[in-house]
Motif scaffolding. Structure first.
Motif, PDB file in Angstrom:
ATOM      1  N   UNK A 108      12.100  -4.353  10.259  1.00 13.82           N
ATOM      2  CA  UNK A 108      10.999  -5.205   9.800  1.00 13.82           C
ATOM      3  C   UNK A 108      10.466  -4.678   8.472  1.00 13.82           C
ATOM      4  N   UNK A 109      10.158  -5.597   7.565  1.00 16.66           N
ATOM      5  CA  UNK A 109       9.600  -5.212   6.269  1.00 16.66           C
ATOM      6  C   UNK A 109       8.180  -4.675   6.420  1.00 16.66           C
ATOM      7  N   UNK A 110       7.800  -3.799   5.516  1.00 17.95           N
ATOM      8  CA  UNK A 110       6.386  -3.403   5.368  1.00 17.95           C
ATOM      9  C   UNK A 110       5.712  -4.512   4.571  1.00 17.95           C
ATOM     10  N   UNK A 111       4.857  -5.254   5.231  1.00 18.85           N
ATOM     11  CA  UNK A 111       4.310  -6.487   4.627  1.00 18.85           C
ATOM     12  C   UNK A 111       2.784  -6.390   4.522  1.00 18.85           C
ATOM     13  N   UNK A 112       2.296  -6.189   3.315  1.00 13.29           N
ATOM     14  CA  UNK A 112       0.851  -6.089   3.110  1.00 13.29           C
ATOM     15  C   UNK A 112       0.173  -7.451   3.170  1.00 13.29           C
ATOM     16  N   UNK A 129      12.206  -3.952   2.990  1.00 10.60           N
ATOM     17  CA  UNK A 129      11.420  -4.221   1.790  1.00 10.60           C
ATOM     18  C   UNK A 129       9.951  -3.916   2.049  1.00 10.60           C
ATOM     19  N   UNK A 155       6.630   2.704   9.249  1.00  7.20           N
ATOM     20  CA  UNK A 155       6.041   3.215   8.015  1.00  7.20           C
ATOM     21  C   UNK A 155       4.931   2.285   7.527  1.00  7.20           C
ATOM     22  N   UNK A 215      17.381  -1.319   9.395  1.00  4.35           N
ATOM     23  CA  UNK A 215      16.061  -1.798   9.013  1.00  4.35           C
ATOM     24  C   UNK A 215      15.690  -2.963   9.905  1.00  4.35           C
ATOM     25  N   UNK A 250      12.076  -1.845  -2.478  1.00  4.88           N
ATOM     26  CA  UNK A 250      12.908  -1.408  -1.353  1.00  4.88           C
ATOM     27  C   UNK A 250      12.474  -0.049  -0.832  1.00  4.88           C
ATOM     28  N   UNK A 251      12.485   0.083   0.487  1.00  7.14           N
ATOM     29  CA  UNK A 251      12.279   1.377   1.148  1.00  7.14           C
ATOM     30  C   UNK A 251      13.573   1.725   1.881  1.00  7.14           C
ATOM     31  N   UNK A 252      14.072   2.908   1.609  1.00  5.69           N
ATOM     32  CA  UNK A 252      15.324   3.338   2.240  1.00  5.69           C
ATOM     33  C   UNK A 252      15.032   4.542   3.131  1.00  5.69           C
ATOM     34  N   UNK A 253      15.566   4.503   4.334  1.00  3.64           N
ATOM     35  CA  UNK A 253      15.510   5.670   5.212  1.00  3.64           C
ATOM     36  C   UNK A 253      16.929   6.213   5.341  1.00  3.64           C
ATOM     37  N   UNK A 296      19.264   3.041   6.153  1.00  2.98           N
ATOM     38  CA  UNK A 296      18.823   1.676   6.439  1.00  2.98           C
ATOM     39  C   UNK A 296      17.772   1.272   5.424  1.00  2.98           C
ATOM     40  N   UNK A 343       6.267  -1.412   8.387  1.00  9.51           N
ATOM     41  CA  UNK A 343       7.722  -1.476   8.309  1.00  9.51           C
ATOM     42  C   UNK A 343       8.342  -0.756   9.483  1.00  9.51           C
ATOM     43  N   UNK A 344       9.533  -1.169   9.872  1.00  6.93           N
ATOM     44  CA  UNK A 344      10.162  -0.550  11.054  1.00  6.93           C
ATOM     45  C   UNK A 344      11.657  -0.354  10.830  1.00  6.93           C
ATOM     46  N   UNK A 345      12.115   0.833  11.228  1.00  6.19           N
ATOM     47  CA  UNK A 345      13.542   1.162  11.266  1.00  6.19           C
ATOM     48  C   UNK A 345      13.913   1.571  12.697  1.00  6.19           C
TER      49      UNK A 345
END
Lengths: 170, 153
Positions: free
Chosen positions: B29-33, A30, B127, B27, B145-148, A27, B53-55
């Motif tokens: 929610x984005x990890x949003x700084x 961003x 995350x 995925x 991009x963050x991939x799990x 999954x 961020x949430x998966x």
């Protein structure tokens, strides 16, 4: 016999690969950030009531020449929240002079409050706005006015206190 | 080597999972700084209810052993090729099953971890991280991009 072995191995590998593909999933989200310049706020001008008389309230409008003014810089066109910390009294030693009925406005184009200054509806709440873009620089001028209400027996003297403006990117 | 954390989702040990069932990973929610200031490092913990961020993933059933692994960026990409360093620390990831009895398990997203699903067949993974803008970092929006990847063992 040899052919049979080869077929068996091929079949086994095929099944194994199919199983592995089904048991692994990915999954994506961003990671995001928005870089902004540091906000600077300088005291442009004190809110100055001048000489006030005992028993006679005096108001300085946010559009008056004597209004208080903050000069702020930040990232052009960036969203920002405006908040104030407002005193309830001006102070002279142990004596208090009540101050209230706060008013305010902001200008994104120039350090003037006579025109083009947008009224701040709720001085005790949060006001959302943006830095202006003045020749590529983010600028914001904030003006404040208020009313002081000296009692009939108000102690004479010089009264002061601090008005704090907080700007926060959002 | 992945670090096994068999008690991560606590308490109830169920039956073995059917390996042929589907594994779902999403995925959420984005990890949003959000806005960060030039020259000031900004961290978001995995417990932040808005910015982390949430998966979400769902396994075939209780008892399933899974491996979680991230593919993490080292830079966020910004305007005109500008790059913003991003890093992830020892407790910047948190996994928790969806059952009320599930306890959160913190781990380092830089390495793989192994869990057994013992209270629920599904879980969320949050995350956080840290960005470190330079004093002269170009203003603007940055992203990557963050991939799990979740693997049934």
């Amino acid at each position: 016999m040899r052919f049979f072995t080869k077929v068996s191995v091929a079949t086994a590998i095929g099944l194994s690969l199919a199983g592995a593909l089904e048991a692994q999933t990915s999954g994506t989200i961003n990671a995001r950030a928005v870089v902004r310049q540091p906000i600077t706020i300088t005291a442009g001008q004190d809110l100055d009531f001048g000489i006030v008389l005992q028993g006679s309230p005096r108001t300085i409008a946010e559009t008056a020449a004597a209004a208080g003014r903050f000069d702020a810089t930040g990232t052009a066109n960036a969203n920002v929240n405006v908040n104030f910390t407002l005193p309830a009294n001006l102070v002279s030693g142990a004596n208090n002079l009540p101050i209230g009925s706060w008013t305010g406005c902001y200008n994104q184009a120039a350090a003037v409050n006579a025109s083009g200054c947008t009224t701040i509806a709720n001085m005790s709440g949060t006001t959302a706005t943006t830095f202006g873009n003045v020749a590529g620089n983010g600028r914001l001028w904030v003006f404040v006015g208020a009313t002081v209400s000296p009692a009939a027996a108000q102690a004479v003297g010089t009264y002061t206190n601090t008005v704090t403006l907080t700007l926060t990117y959002f | 080597m992945p670090r096994p954390l068999p008690l991560a989702f606590a308490a109830l040990v169920g039956s073995a999972a059917p390996c042929s069932a589907q594994l779902l990973v999403q995925g959420i929610r984005d990890l949003d700084f959000g806005p960060v200031i030039q020259g000031i490092a900004t961290s978001v913990p995995p417990t932040d209810p808005i910015r982390s961020g949430q998966f979400y993933f769902r396994t075939p059933g209780l008892g399933t052993r899974i491996r979680i692994q991230f593919t993490l960026p080292t830079r966020l990409n910004g305007p005109a090729g500008a790059r913003l360093p991003i890093s992830f620390g020892a407790n910047d990831a948190m996994a928790r099953g969806t059952a009320p009895a599930s306890a959160p398990a913190f781990f380092n997203p830089n390495g793989a971890v192994v869990y057994q699903m013992v209270t629920s067949p599904d879980a969320n993974v949050w995350i956080g991280g840290r960005v470190t803008p330079a004093a002269n970092q170009a203003v603007g929006s940055y992203t990557n991009t963050i991939v799990i990847t979740v693997t049934i063992l």
